[in-house]
Design a protein around this motif. Structure first.
Motif, short mmCIF file in Angstrom:
data_model
loop_
_atom_site.label_atom_id
_atom_site.label_comp_id
_atom_site.label_asym_id
_atom_site.label_seq_id
_atom_site.Cartn_x
_atom_site.Cartn_y
_atom_site.Cartn_z
N UNK A 185 -36.66 -7.71 -10.34
CA UNK A 185 -37.23 -6.42 -10.72
C UNK A 185 -37.95 -6.58 -12.04
N UNK A 186 -39.16 -6.06 -12.12
CA UNK A 186 -39.97 -6.15 -13.33
C UNK A 186 -40.10 -4.75 -13.92
N UNK A 187 -39.54 -4.54 -15.10
CA UNK A 187 -39.60 -3.25 -15.78
C UNK A 187 -40.63 -3.35 -16.89
N UNK A 188 -41.70 -2.59 -16.76
CA UNK A 188 -42.77 -2.62 -17.76
C UNK A 188 -42.80 -1.27 -18.48
N UNK A 189 -42.91 -1.30 -19.79
CA UNK A 189 -42.97 -0.06 -20.56
C UNK A 189 -43.73 -0.29 -21.84
N UNK A 190 -44.21 0.78 -22.42
CA UNK A 190 -44.92 0.66 -23.69
C UNK A 190 -43.92 0.44 -24.81
N UNK A 191 -44.30 -0.40 -25.77
CA UNK A 191 -43.37 -0.72 -26.87
C UNK A 191 -43.06 0.51 -27.71
N UNK A 192 -43.94 1.50 -27.71
CA UNK A 192 -43.69 2.70 -28.50
C UNK A 192 -42.48 3.48 -28.00
N UNK A 193 -42.03 3.23 -26.76
CA UNK A 193 -40.85 3.92 -26.23
C UNK A 193 -39.58 3.53 -26.97
N UNK A 194 -39.50 2.29 -27.41
CA UNK A 194 -38.29 1.85 -28.09
C UNK A 194 -38.28 0.34 -28.26
N UNK A 195 -37.42 -0.15 -29.15
CA UNK A 195 -37.33 -1.58 -29.40
C UNK A 195 -36.34 -2.23 -28.45
N UNK A 196 -36.09 -3.52 -28.65
CA UNK A 196 -35.20 -4.26 -27.77
C UNK A 196 -33.78 -3.71 -27.76
N UNK A 197 -33.30 -3.27 -28.91
CA UNK A 197 -31.95 -2.69 -28.98
C UNK A 197 -31.86 -1.44 -28.10
N UNK A 198 -32.88 -0.60 -28.18
CA UNK A 198 -32.89 0.64 -27.39
C UNK A 198 -32.90 0.34 -25.90
N UNK A 199 -33.76 -0.58 -25.50
CA UNK A 199 -33.87 -0.91 -24.07
C UNK A 199 -32.59 -1.53 -23.53
N UNK A 200 -31.97 -2.42 -24.29
CA UNK A 200 -30.74 -3.03 -23.82
C UNK A 200 -29.61 -2.00 -23.74
N UNK A 201 -29.59 -1.05 -24.66
CA UNK A 201 -28.61 0.02 -24.61
C UNK A 201 -28.77 0.84 -23.32
N UNK A 202 -30.02 1.10 -22.94
CA UNK A 202 -30.29 1.85 -21.71
C UNK A 202 -29.86 1.06 -20.48
N UNK A 203 -30.15 -0.24 -20.45
CA UNK A 203 -29.77 -1.07 -19.31
C UNK A 203 -28.25 -1.08 -19.15
N UNK A 204 -27.53 -1.21 -20.26
CA UNK A 204 -26.07 -1.26 -20.18
C UNK A 204 -25.48 0.08 -19.76
N UNK A 205 -26.18 1.19 -20.11
CA UNK A 205 -25.69 2.51 -19.69
C UNK A 205 -25.89 2.72 -18.19
N UNK A 206 -26.85 2.01 -17.61
CA UNK A 206 -27.17 2.18 -16.18
C UNK A 206 -26.41 1.22 -15.28
N UNK A 207 -25.64 0.29 -15.84
CA UNK A 207 -24.97 -0.74 -15.06
C UNK A 207 -23.45 -0.66 -15.23
N UNK A 208 -22.76 -1.47 -14.43
CA UNK A 208 -21.31 -1.55 -14.49
C UNK A 208 -20.89 -3.02 -14.42
N UNK A 209 -19.66 -3.29 -14.82
CA UNK A 209 -19.15 -4.65 -14.72
C UNK A 209 -19.10 -5.08 -13.25
N UNK A 210 -19.52 -6.29 -12.97
CA UNK A 210 -19.41 -6.80 -11.60
C UNK A 210 -17.96 -6.95 -11.20
N UNK A 211 -17.11 -7.35 -12.14
CA UNK A 211 -15.69 -7.53 -11.86
C UNK A 211 -14.95 -6.22 -11.66
N UNK A 212 -15.49 -5.13 -12.20
CA UNK A 212 -14.87 -3.81 -12.09
C UNK A 212 -15.99 -2.77 -11.98
#
Length: 511
Positions: free
Chosen positions: A152-179
């Protein structure tokens, strides 16, 4: 959700951009941060691409359903830029306009999944995002590669947020594979501080005074060098150095996955940070890359004799390194980042530090590590980043975004590369039953020909490289050099017995 043929990918996306639908606006607006204004000012178009490899084929309907249920909850993702480029405006969003699923003839691409993904992503870097709606899109490629079953390729403008912001969003949208019911574990990071013990009050006071004087001096020197870089101080012209055309040229993106445990072991043995190790590895890799094309011709025999060191001693190679200006380091929970008056606010709360690189061919690879640690320690003892952030805010307020962006471009144009490092989940995560194999972020739109991003994920470190192919024709060679440099450093420690002693010590402490 757009079903598109691969040969018509670019045409269809551009056609979609031309179809302007009327959306009902609300009165809610939010100003852009100084760095966000820099990233999207007139003539500037900095975008991020996050390539996520999955261990299973992707069900597009799962992604579409999740977006429909959750995208409106995030004000930045569901907002578009105002015409003045200075504020975000909340808008209604049609999720189908942002999700693309190209029709792929698997028989045609055969075993060349990497080439297909690389070419697809490269063409995306030439297609601007539609500014009449929220500045992001997702492309689902059910193509098998050596590292994943689908991408999956997620493309967005950098003005939306920095790397910390994007990684925070990814982690909020996912769950542990083990649980599958548990949220990912957010790595806890602390700023490294040296505490002086067993010293008298007088000695501690003298140390504090000397540290303050050194901090002020380093800050003044760094700001003067920064001003010189904007005005006239340029890096040496090498086979890595970009130019004014680089920001508009298409980019090629590739990545390499290495062991995070190896990096941690080197860090512990050398008593440094992971960032120090990564900069050391990069210095070694760039030195090897720049030295290899230079051969000496034997006039009598017509043979090529490799030179041991053909890199000029006066070479100047510098990299822009992003620094997180939030009071809390590392990834933070999304809810905390979205809260008003948060200390770790969502957005682009970052700034750039210009880092001089030690480029020379060394017989001992550990020298690159010690030089990296020395340079990083020097940069940490400076307030260049926060002071520059205040200066940029002043320039934007008085002179506007166009002047600010022009100065920022000059800074990038006169340096060689761009580095970033973001910490990711400490264990494997999944998105609605789709286990993630790797996460490889990158950026395009800058005037540098070389971008290197480091992304930790579980027990892996993903080295993501983006290049201008008119300057750097083979980015995979750079990936090879990064991997070989890391191996040579580990081998050097093994030869000296340091790594074995450390591994034994770790085993004993864990018993």
């Amino acid at each position: 959700m757009r079903q598109i043929g691969i040969r018509e990918t670019k045409t269809n996306i551009e056609d979609t951009h031309r179809r302007r639908s009327k959306r009902r606006m609300t009165k809610e607006e939010e100003p852009l941060s100084p760095m966000a204004r820099m990233f999207q000012s007139y003539g500037t178009d900095y975008c991020t691409i996050i390539i996520i490899g999955f261990k299973t084929k992707i069900n597009p309907h799962v992604i579409l359903d999740d977006l429909k249920q959750n995208v409106y909850k995030h004000p930045r993702i569901s907002s578009k830029l105002a015409d003045d480029g200075a504020t975000w405006i909340k808008t209604e969003i049609n999720v189908e306009d942002h999700v693309f699923v190209p029709h792929i003839d698997l028989d045609e691409i055969g075993d060349y999944g990497e080439n297909f993904v690389e070419d697809y992503v490269s063409r995306l870097t030439t297609i601007p995002l539609d500014r009449s709606r929220p500045l992001w899109d997702i492309h689902i490629l059910n193509v098998k590669t050596s590292d994943a079953e689908a991408v999956a390729v997620i493309r967005s403008h950098h003005s939306l947020g920095d790397g910390m912001s994007r990684m925070s969003l990814i982690m909020a949208c996912t769950r542990k594979t083990s649980d599958p019911k548990a949220c990912p574990t957010i790595p806890i990071l602390k700023r490294r501080e040296k505490v002086s013990q067993n010293k008298s009050w007088f000695l501690r006071s003298m140390v504090a005074i000397c540290s303050t004087v050194r901090l002020i001096w380093n800050t003044i020197v760094d700001l003067l060098l920064l001003l010189a870089t904007v005005l006239f101080l340029k890096d040496t012209k090498t086979s890595l150095k970009g130019g004014a055309d680089a920001e508009s040229n298409r980019k090629i993106l590739c990545h390499r996955i290495v062991s995070l445990d190896d990096i941690r072991l080197i860090k512990d043995v050398m008593d440094m940070t992971i960032n120090d190790v990564l900069i050391g590895v990069t210095q070694a890799a760039l030195s090897r890359y720049l030295n290899k094309p230079h051969d000496k011709v034997n006039v009598d025999g017509g043979t090529l004799t490799p030179l041991l060191n053909n890199i000029p001693s006066s070479i100047r190679v510098r990299a822009g390194v992003l620094v997180n200006l939030r009071s809390k380091v590392g990834i933070q929970p999304l809810a905390d980042m979205m809260a008003k008056d948060s200390e770790c606010r969502w957005g682009n709360h970052i700034n750039i530090v210009v880092l001089p690189l030690s480029i020379a061919l060394k017989t001992d690879p550990l020298i690159y590590l010690s030089k990296a640690q020395s340079t990083m320690d020097r940069k940490k003892n400076s307030l260049q980043a926060p002071v520059l952030y205040s200066i940029m805010r002043f320039i934007l307020k008085i002179f506007g975004g166009k002047i600010g962006a022009a100065l920022f471009k000059r800074l990038l144009l006169n340096t060689t590369a761009f580095f970033s490092n973001v910490n990711g989940p400490t264990e494997e995560i999944s998105f609605h039953g789709h286990p993630i194999a790797y996460i490889a972020p990158s950026v395009y739109g800058h005037s540098q020909a070389l971008m290197i991003h480091f992304q930790s994920y579980a027990e892996k470190m993903v080295i993501s490289i983006a290049v201008d192919p008119t300057i750097i024709s083979d980015p995979h060679k750079l990936c090879d050099e990064m991997e070989e440099s890391l191996k040579s450093m580990k081998a050097a420690l093994l030869e000296r017995g340091l790594l074995i002693n450390k591994q034994v010590s770790v085993r004993v402490n864990n018993m």
